[in-house]
Design a protein around this motif. Structure first.
Motif, PDB file in Angstrom:
ATOM      1  N   GLU A  57      43.080  46.930  43.536  1.00 41.28           N
ATOM      2  CA  GLU A  57      43.503  46.183  44.713  1.00 41.28           C
ATOM      3  C   GLU A  57      42.576  46.557  45.854  1.00 41.28           C
ATOM      4  O   GLU A  57      42.504  47.711  46.263  1.00 41.28           O
ATOM      5  N   LEU A  58      41.867  45.567  46.334  1.00 43.58           N
ATOM      6  CA  LEU A  58      40.940  45.738  47.448  1.00 43.58           C
ATOM      7  C   LEU A  58      41.648  45.305  48.720  1.00 43.58           C
ATOM      8  O   LEU A  58      42.245  44.224  48.759  1.00 43.58           O
ATOM      9  N   LEU A  59      41.608  46.137  49.747  1.00 52.08           N
ATOM     10  CA  LEU A  59      42.183  45.798  51.051  1.00 52.08           C
ATOM     11  C   LEU A  59      41.041  45.582  52.020  1.00 52.08           C
ATOM     12  O   LEU A  59      40.127  46.396  52.099  1.00 52.08           O
ATOM     13  N   SER A  60      41.108  44.482  52.775  1.00 48.85           N
ATOM     14  CA  SER A  60      40.032  44.154  53.701  1.00 48.85           C
ATOM     15  C   SER A  60      40.575  43.407  54.911  1.00 48.85           C
ATOM     16  O   SER A  60      41.482  42.585  54.781  1.00 48.85           O
ATOM     17  N   THR A  61      39.984  43.690  56.057  1.00 45.68           N
ATOM     18  CA  THR A  61      40.319  42.934  57.264  1.00 45.68           C
ATOM     19  C   THR A  61      39.252  41.879  57.560  1.00 45.68           C
ATOM     20  O   THR A  61      39.374  41.152  58.528  1.00 45.68           O
ATOM     21  N   VAL A  71      34.799  37.935  47.525  1.00 46.03           N
ATOM     22  CA  VAL A  71      35.186  38.765  46.379  1.00 46.03           C
ATOM     23  C   VAL A  71      35.500  37.903  45.156  1.00 46.03           C
ATOM     24  O   VAL A  71      34.977  38.187  44.071  1.00 46.03           O
ATOM     25  N   PRO A  72      36.323  36.851  45.262  1.00 47.18           N
ATOM     26  CA  PRO A  72      36.551  36.017  44.069  1.00 47.18           C
ATOM     27  C   PRO A  72      35.261  35.423  43.487  1.00 47.18           C
ATOM     28  O   PRO A  72      35.109  35.342  42.264  1.00 47.18           O
ATOM     29  N   GLU A  73      34.342  35.056  44.343  1.00 42.18           N
ATOM     30  CA  GLU A  73      33.056  34.523  43.866  1.00 42.18           C
ATOM     31  C   GLU A  73      32.295  35.580  43.075  1.00 42.18           C
ATOM     32  O   GLU A  73      31.749  35.308  42.007  1.00 42.18           O
ATOM     33  N   GLU A 109      38.552  39.341  36.012  1.00 38.44           N
ATOM     34  CA  GLU A 109      39.657  38.397  36.208  1.00 38.44           C
ATOM     35  C   GLU A 109      40.283  38.568  37.591  1.00 38.44           C
ATOM     36  O   GLU A 109      40.730  39.656  37.950  1.00 38.44           O
ATOM     37  N   MET A 110      40.340  37.484  38.347  1.00 37.70           N
ATOM     38  CA  MET A 110      41.050  37.484  39.627  1.00 37.70           C
ATOM     39  C   MET A 110      42.537  37.369  39.337  1.00 37.70           C
ATOM     40  O   MET A 110      42.956  36.495  38.583  1.00 37.70           O
ATOM     41  N   LEU A 111      43.329  38.244  39.918  1.00 38.26           N
ATOM     42  CA  LEU A 111      44.775  38.175  39.730  1.00 38.26           C
ATOM     43  C   LEU A 111      45.438  37.439  40.883  1.00 38.26           C
ATOM     44  O   LEU A 111      46.234  36.544  40.666  1.00 38.26           O
ATOM     45  N   ASP A 112      45.144  37.850  42.104  1.00 36.17           N
ATOM     46  CA  ASP A 112      45.663  37.136  43.262  1.00 36.17           C
ATOM     47  C   ASP A 112      44.975  37.591  44.538  1.00 36.17           C
ATOM     48  O   ASP A 112      44.319  38.623  44.579  1.00 36.17           O
ATOM     49  N   THR A 113      45.123  36.764  45.543  1.00 36.40           N
ATOM     50  CA  THR A 113      44.601  37.032  46.878  1.00 36.40           C
ATOM     51  C   THR A 113      45.671  36.616  47.870  1.00 36.40           C
ATOM     52  O   THR A 113      46.184  35.504  47.787  1.00 36.40           O
ATOM     53  N   ARG A 114      46.027  37.515  48.770  1.00 37.65           N
ATOM     54  CA  ARG A 114      47.008  37.167  49.800  1.00 37.65           C
ATOM     55  C   ARG A 114      46.679  37.923  51.082  1.00 37.65           C
ATOM     56  O   ARG A 114      46.011  38.949  51.061  1.00 37.65           O
ATOM     57  N   GLN A 115      47.160  37.392  52.167  1.00 39.69           N
ATOM     58  CA  GLN A 115      46.965  38.029  53.466  1.00 39.69           C
ATOM     59  C   GLN A 115      48.338  38.419  53.996  1.00 39.69           C
ATOM     60  O   GLN A 115      49.261  37.604  54.023  1.00 39.69           O
ATOM     61  N   ASP A 116      48.483  39.680  54.431  1.00 34.83           N
ATOM     62  CA  ASP A 116      49.769  40.125  54.946  1.00 34.83           C
ATOM     63  C   ASP A 116      49.918  39.770  56.427  1.00 34.83           C
ATOM     64  O   ASP A 116      49.014  39.202  57.036  1.00 34.83           O
ATOM     65  N   TRP A 168      43.724  41.421  54.030  1.00 37.85           N
ATOM     66  CA  TRP A 168      43.641  40.731  52.746  1.00 37.85           C
ATOM     67  C   TRP A 168      43.905  41.721  51.625  1.00 37.85           C
ATOM     68  O   TRP A 168      43.379  42.831  51.623  1.00 37.85           O
ATOM     69  N   HIS A 169      44.718  41.322  50.648  1.00 37.75           N
ATOM     70  CA  HIS A 169      45.008  42.099  49.441  1.00 37.75           C
ATOM     71  C   HIS A 169      44.450  41.282  48.282  1.00 37.75           C
ATOM     72  O   HIS A 169      44.941  40.186  48.000  1.00 37.75           O
ATOM     73  N   ILE A 170      43.427  41.812  47.652  1.00 32.98           N
ATOM     74  CA  ILE A 170      42.736  41.087  46.575  1.00 32.98           C
ATOM     75  C   ILE A 170      42.842  41.925  45.317  1.00 32.98           C
ATOM     76  O   ILE A 170      42.340  43.057  45.267  1.00 32.98           O
ATOM     77  N   ARG A 171      43.521  41.393  44.303  1.00 34.61           N
ATOM     78  CA  ARG A 171      43.735  42.137  43.056  1.00 34.61           C
ATOM     79  C   ARG A 171      42.859  41.565  41.940  1.00 34.61           C
ATOM     80  O   ARG A 171      42.824  40.359  41.734  1.00 34.61           O
ATOM     81  N   VAL A 172      42.198  42.489  41.240  1.00 34.13           N
ATOM     82  CA  VAL A 172      41.221  42.139  40.198  1.00 34.13           C
ATOM     83  C   VAL A 172      41.499  42.984  38.964  1.00 34.13           C
ATOM     84  O   VAL A 172      41.829  44.175  39.089  1.00 34.13           O
TER      85      VAL A 172
END
Length: 53
Positions: A11-15, A23-25, A33-40, A45-49
């Motif tokens: 899980e990558l955290l980024s502002t 990151v998905p690119e 494999e991209m699992l999900d991307t969401r912004q809190d 940003w929470h990007i799970r791979v």
């Protein structure tokens, strides 16, 4: 990613708003494999791979 085992999840955290696109690119390019991307609510940003190889 190099130190992770196949099947591990990162899980990558980024502002940085660009991370949501960059990151998905990159993940698609290197074949993981991209699992999900969401912004809190705080704007982070929470990007799970998942490592696939």
């Amino acid at each position: 990613m190099k130190m992770m085992s196949v099947g591990d999840t990162l899980e990558l955290l980024s502002t940085d708003a660009g991370s949501a696109a960059d990151v998905p690119e990159w993940i698609q390019k290197v074949g993981h494999e991209m699992l999900d991307t969401r912004q809190d609510d705080a704007g982070t940003w929470h990007i799970r791979v998942r490592k696939t190889k």
